[in-house]
Design an enzyme around this catalytic site. Structure first.
Site, PDB file in Angstrom:
ATOM      1  N   ASP A 193       0.774  -1.349  -0.166  1.00  0.00           N
ATOM      2  CA  ASP A 193      -0.007  -0.044   0.147  1.00  0.00           C
ATOM      3  C   ASP A 193       0.886   1.303  -0.053  1.00  0.00           C
ATOM      4  OD1 ASP A 193      -1.871   2.211   0.356  1.00  0.00           O
ATOM      5  OD2 ASP A 193      -2.590   1.287   2.582  1.00  0.00           O
TER       6      ASP A 193
ATOM      7  N   ASP B  51       0.592   5.180  -0.068  1.00  0.00           N
ATOM      8  CA  ASP B  51      -0.398   6.121  -0.075  1.00  0.00           C
ATOM      9  C   ASP B  51       0.511   7.404  -0.213  1.00  0.00           C
ATOM     10  OD1 ASP B  51      -2.016   8.517   0.866  1.00  0.00           O
ATOM     11  OD2 ASP B  51      -2.998   6.967   2.071  1.00  0.00           O
TER      12      ASP B  51
ATOM     13  N   ASP C 224       2.793   0.939   3.571  1.00  0.00           N
ATOM     14  CA  ASP C 224       2.012   0.741   5.269  1.00  0.00           C
ATOM     15  C   ASP C 224       2.416  -0.870   5.348  1.00  0.00           C
ATOM     16  OD1 ASP C 224       0.269   0.301   7.237  1.00  0.00           O
ATOM     17  OD2 ASP C 224      -1.053   1.618   6.538  1.00  0.00           O
TER      18      ASP C 224
END
Length: 340
Positions: A94, A96, A289
Site C-alpha cells: 500500500d 499512499d 504501509d
C-alpha cells in the site's frame, strides 16, 4: 479537484457511472469467498462481514446504498461472513501519496506532484517483485490517494505474516546490506537478504559496499538509496544525519545520479556515508504501509468504488508508466461541478 463527494454525487456515481464490467476479474472470480465492508457515514467501515454470491448482488447493493466507501477483503474464506475457515490472502503493498517519506511537494494531503512520486515508487517495487522475486499475477490499483499492489501469485497466497514482513523489507530496501562498515550482524539480517546472500555470495562479498554488487538484495538496496538521494528536498529527518551532512548530500548528489558512488562516498566520508544509508533504510520502511502487508484479513478499498473523501475513482491500472489519475480516475460528476 480532491474535494469530498456529496451524497447526491455518490448516488449519481453508482447509478449512472459505476459499471459492473469494470470490476477486475480477480475480484469477480470467487467473489463469494471474500468479505465486503462499507462506510456509510464517512467515519470508517461500519458495515462489515457482508457477503455477495455474485457481482449482480453487489451491483444492486451499491445502487441502493451508494456508500461513502466500499471495501473487500484480501483474504478468501470458506465462511466469509464470519471470516472463518481462512483459505489464503493476497500479498499487498500500500503506497499512499500523503504518507511517502520523501516528497518534493509541501501539500497537506495529496497533489499531482506526490501522486506522481507514488506512481514512480510503485513502478520501482513492481520491477523488484517481477525481476528479483519472479512473482506473477500482480495487479495495480489506483486507490484515490495512492496505489495498492495486489499479488495473487500462488507462491505467496498462503504465507504467514512473518514471511510477508521479510519480503516487504527486501522489496523496499529497509535494511543495509552487510559490508565492512555495517553494524548489522549476519544473524540479525533480513531472512530474504540472507537467502539471496547465500545464493549469490562470492569471495570478498563482505568487503564490498552495496553499490559494487550488481545483483540480489544489494542491487535492490542501491536502487532505493539512489531514488531517496535524488528526490530529497533537504527537510527529511534521519537519525545521525545532521544539517551539514544533508547539505553535502544535496551538493554532491549529482554523482549518485551518474552512478559515481565511489566519488560520492569519498566526498561524504565513509562514516557519514554509513550514517546516511542507515538513515535512508529506516525511511524506506515508510514507502509502504507495513500493517497492510502483514495483515492476512485486511479489507481494502474495492476497485471501481468511489473514494468519496477526494472524489476519485478507485480503479485498476493497466500501465503504470503512462497512467495519469487526473485524467483517468476523475468521475463524471466532478467535471460537471460548477467552476471545474
Amino acid at each position: 479537484m480532491f474535494e469530498p463527494a456529496t451524497k447526491a454525487e455518490r448516488k449519481q456515481y453508482y447509478t449512472e457511472e459505476w459499471d459492473i464490467k469494470k470490476l477486475p476479474e480477480f475480484i469477480n472470480e470467487n467473489i463469494h469467498n471474500r468479505e465486503f465492508g462499507f462506510d456509510h457515514l464517512g467515519r470508517g467501515p461500519n458495515d462489515r462481514h457482508r457477503v455477495f454470491k455474485n457481482s449482480n448482488e453487489l451491483k444492486k447493493f451499491l445502487r441502493i446504498r451508494f456508500p461513502f466507501a466500499a471495501y473487500c477483503s484480501v483474504a478468501f474464506y470458506n465462511k466469509p461472513r464470519r471470516r472463518g475457515d481462512w483459505l489464503k490472502s493476497e500479498l499487498i503493498f500500500d503506497v499512499d501519496a500523503k504518507d511517502i517519506p520523501i516528497r518534493s511537494c509541501d501539500c497537506d494531503g495529496v497533489c499531482e506532484i506526490c501522486l506522481d512520486e507514488a506512481r514512480q515508487i510503485v513502478s520501482n517495487i513492481l520491477d523488484t517483485l517481477k525481476d528479483d522475486l519472479g512473482l506473477t499475477d500482480i495487479h495495480v490499483i489506483y486507490s484515490g490517494r495512492g496505489y495498492h499492489i495486489r499479488i495473487l501469485d500462488k507462491n505467496v497466497m498462503k504465507l504467514n505474516s512473518e514471511v510477508r514482513s521479510q519480503i516487504l523489507k527486501y522489496v523496499v530496501g529497509a535494511e543495509v546490506p552487510k559490508s565492512k562498515y555495517s553494524s548489522i550482524e549476519s544473524k540479525e539480517r533480513n531472512y530474504y537478504a540472507q537467502e539471496v546472500y547465500k545464493k549469490d555470495r562470492a569471495p570478498g562479498y563482505d568487503k564490498m559496499d552495496h553499490y559494487l554488487i550488481p545483483f540480489g538484495y544489494p542491487a535492490v538496496f542501491t536502487k532505493r538509496v539512489k531514488y531517496a538521494i535524488t528526490n530529497m528536498n533537504g527537510t527529511e529527518k534521519m537519525e545521525e544525519v545532521n544539517p551539514k551532512l544533508m547539505k553535502d548530500v544535496l551538493k554532491y548528489r549529482e554523482m549518485v545520479q551518474k552512478d559515481e558512488w565511489g566519488l560520492f562516498k569519498n566526498k561524504i566520508g565513509p562514516i557519514r556515508y554509513r550514517n546516511l544509508v542507515e538513515g535512508i533504510s529506516k525511511l524506506n520502511m515508510g514507502l509502504v504501509d507495513a500493517k497492510v502487508s502483514i495483515d492476512l484479513k485486511r479489507i481494502l478499498r474495492m476497485p471501481t468504488s468511489l473514494h468519496s473523501k477526494v472524489s476519485m475513482r478507485c480503479m485498476e491500472v493497466k500501465n503504470i508508466e503512462t497512467f495519469d489519475p487526473l485524467k483517468e480516475a476523475v468521475p463524471k460528476f466532478v467535471s460537471e461541478r460548477k467552476g471545474y
